[in-house]
Design a protein around this motif. Structure first.
Motif, short mmCIF file in Angstrom:
data_model
loop_
_atom_site.label_atom_id
_atom_site.label_comp_id
_atom_site.label_asym_id
_atom_site.label_seq_id
_atom_site.Cartn_x
_atom_site.Cartn_y
_atom_site.Cartn_z
N GLN A 38 32.09 13.05 -20.23
CA GLN A 38 32.04 12.21 -21.15
C GLN A 38 30.52 11.50 -20.99
O GLN A 38 30.30 10.62 -20.22
CB GLN A 38 32.95 11.03 -21.31
CG GLN A 38 32.79 10.38 -22.30
CD GLN A 38 34.21 9.18 -22.38
OE1 GLN A 38 34.66 8.59 -21.51
NE2 GLN A 38 34.64 8.67 -23.78
N GLY A 41 28.08 7.25 -24.75
CA GLY A 41 27.88 7.27 -26.39
C GLY A 41 28.41 8.48 -26.99
O GLY A 41 28.43 8.56 -28.09
N GLU A 42 28.88 9.44 -26.16
CA GLU A 42 29.53 10.61 -26.71
C GLU A 42 30.82 11.04 -26.44
O GLU A 42 31.67 10.02 -25.59
CB GLU A 42 28.95 11.91 -26.30
CG GLU A 42 27.38 11.79 -26.44
CD GLU A 42 26.54 12.80 -26.09
OE1 GLU A 42 25.34 13.05 -25.89
OE2 GLU A 42 27.08 14.19 -26.00
N GLY A 43 31.59 11.91 -27.15
CA GLY A 43 33.03 12.14 -27.11
C GLY A 43 33.14 12.91 -25.77
O GLY A 43 32.40 13.36 -24.82
N LEU A 44 34.53 13.03 -25.48
CA LEU A 44 34.94 13.98 -24.29
C LEU A 44 34.62 15.42 -24.65
O LEU A 44 35.04 16.00 -25.71
CB LEU A 44 36.29 13.60 -24.03
CG LEU A 44 36.99 13.70 -22.63
CD1 LEU A 44 36.12 12.92 -21.61
CD2 LEU A 44 38.42 13.37 -22.89
N GLN A 45 34.22 16.13 -23.53
CA GLN A 45 33.84 17.42 -23.76
C GLN A 45 34.31 18.33 -22.63
O GLN A 45 34.21 17.93 -21.38
CB GLN A 45 32.32 17.93 -23.93
CG GLN A 45 31.38 17.10 -24.75
CD GLN A 45 29.94 17.12 -24.49
OE1 GLN A 45 29.42 18.42 -23.96
NE2 GLN A 45 29.25 16.31 -25.04
N LEU B 91 41.75 7.89 -28.50
CA LEU B 91 40.92 9.28 -28.64
C LEU B 91 41.93 10.18 -29.38
O LEU B 91 43.07 9.95 -28.89
CB LEU B 91 40.36 9.91 -27.37
CG LEU B 91 39.23 8.92 -26.51
CD1 LEU B 91 39.28 9.84 -25.42
CD2 LEU B 91 38.05 9.16 -27.43
N PHE B 106 37.72 16.77 -28.73
CA PHE B 106 37.99 15.20 -29.00
C PHE B 106 36.89 14.61 -30.06
O PHE B 106 35.77 15.05 -30.13
CB PHE B 106 37.91 14.66 -27.52
CG PHE B 106 38.81 14.75 -26.80
CD1 PHE B 106 38.94 16.08 -26.03
CD2 PHE B 106 39.70 14.00 -26.41
CE1 PHE B 106 39.88 16.33 -25.28
CE2 PHE B 106 40.83 14.18 -25.53
CZ PHE B 106 41.06 15.27 -24.89
N GLY B 107 37.42 13.58 -30.46
CA GLY B 107 36.86 12.57 -31.49
C GLY B 107 36.14 11.66 -30.73
O GLY B 107 36.26 11.34 -29.45
N PRO B 108 35.15 10.85 -31.33
CA PRO B 108 34.45 9.94 -30.58
C PRO B 108 35.14 8.67 -30.18
O PRO B 108 34.66 7.93 -29.31
CB PRO B 108 33.16 9.56 -31.45
CG PRO B 108 33.88 9.80 -32.94
CD PRO B 108 34.83 10.92 -32.74
#
Lengths: 112, 115
Positions: A38, A41-45, B91, B106-108
């Motif tokens: 993460q 400021g970003e989403g989980l990847q 989330l 996943f969304g923000p």
């Protein structure tokens, strides 16, 4: 039940240092294992994954090997960059439901 | 849309009020998941939808929490009579099908603060 334990942070390193973030798991059966990242400021990847014992997942210079004998999936990178600063989550998937079980996350801070 | 979207991005509410959090999954994704990210608790699974049904609600922390999904698309997570310990980032994730957890996108997140 299934659980994931990972080292607490923050981990603070200088650029080009070697990184290890420890992760161990408890699970019935043979789960798949993952590292998620993460960025601020970003989403989980999804960073990388391994689906069976001795598999090595790799991506963007990061690696982790599924070790059944030690129930571990430690994340490593030979030379970190400032842009690697983020929170890293170790996770396993419950094969019966596909839900992800996460560790508490480890914040990595890399300074130039 | 291109990815999973969630709204609102931030929500501040008073203790005891109800809140609704919305998730728009990637078009065509049949599986949808809600997770909660709390300080000191990490990321916890809340509920899983396959289509409009929820075969796994095991992570919902209390009966104040409920979720629904309509039309196999949008999902709403509702928290009734919010408490301060509900403060967290919620989330949402979606995947094309069950059977491939690594393809959960996943969304923000929605950051909820209960005062």
């Amino acid at each position: 039940g299934n659980s994931v334990t990972q080292m607490e942070g923050p981990v603070t390193l200088s650029e080009e240092a070697f990184l290890t973030i420890n992760c161990t798991y408890t699970a019935t059966g043979y789960p798949s294992l993952f590292w998620y990242v993460q960025y601020p400021g970003e989403g989980l990847q999804l960073l990388l994954k391994a689906t069976k014992a001795d598999d090595k997942g790799s991506n963007k210079g990061f690696e982790a090997t599924y070790r059944k004998e030690t129930t571990s999936f430690h994340l490593e990178k030979g030379s970190v960059q400032v842009s690697d600063s983020a929170v890293y989550f170790c996770a396993l998937s419950d094969r019966s439901t596909d839900k992800l079980i996460f560790g508490t996350g480890t914040r990595l801070q890399v300074f130039p | 849309g291109a990815g999973v979207s969630q709204s609102p991005s931030n929500k501040v509410t008073e203790k005891g009020k109800d809140v609704e959090l919305r998730c728009d999954p990637i078009s065509g994704h049949t599986a949808l998941y809600w997770y909660r990210q709390s300080l000191g608790q990490g990321l916890e699974f809340l509920i899983y939808f396959q289509g409009n049904s929820a075969p796994d609600k095991s992570g919902l922390p209390s009966d104040r929490f409920s979720a629904e999904r309509t039309g196999g698309s949008v999902s709403t997570l509702t928290i009734q009579r919010t408490q301060q310990e509900d403060s967290a980032v919620y989330l949402c994730a979606s995947s094309e099908n069950r059977g491939a957890p690594e393809t959960q996108y996943f969304g923000p997140g929605t950051r909820l603060l209960v005062l």
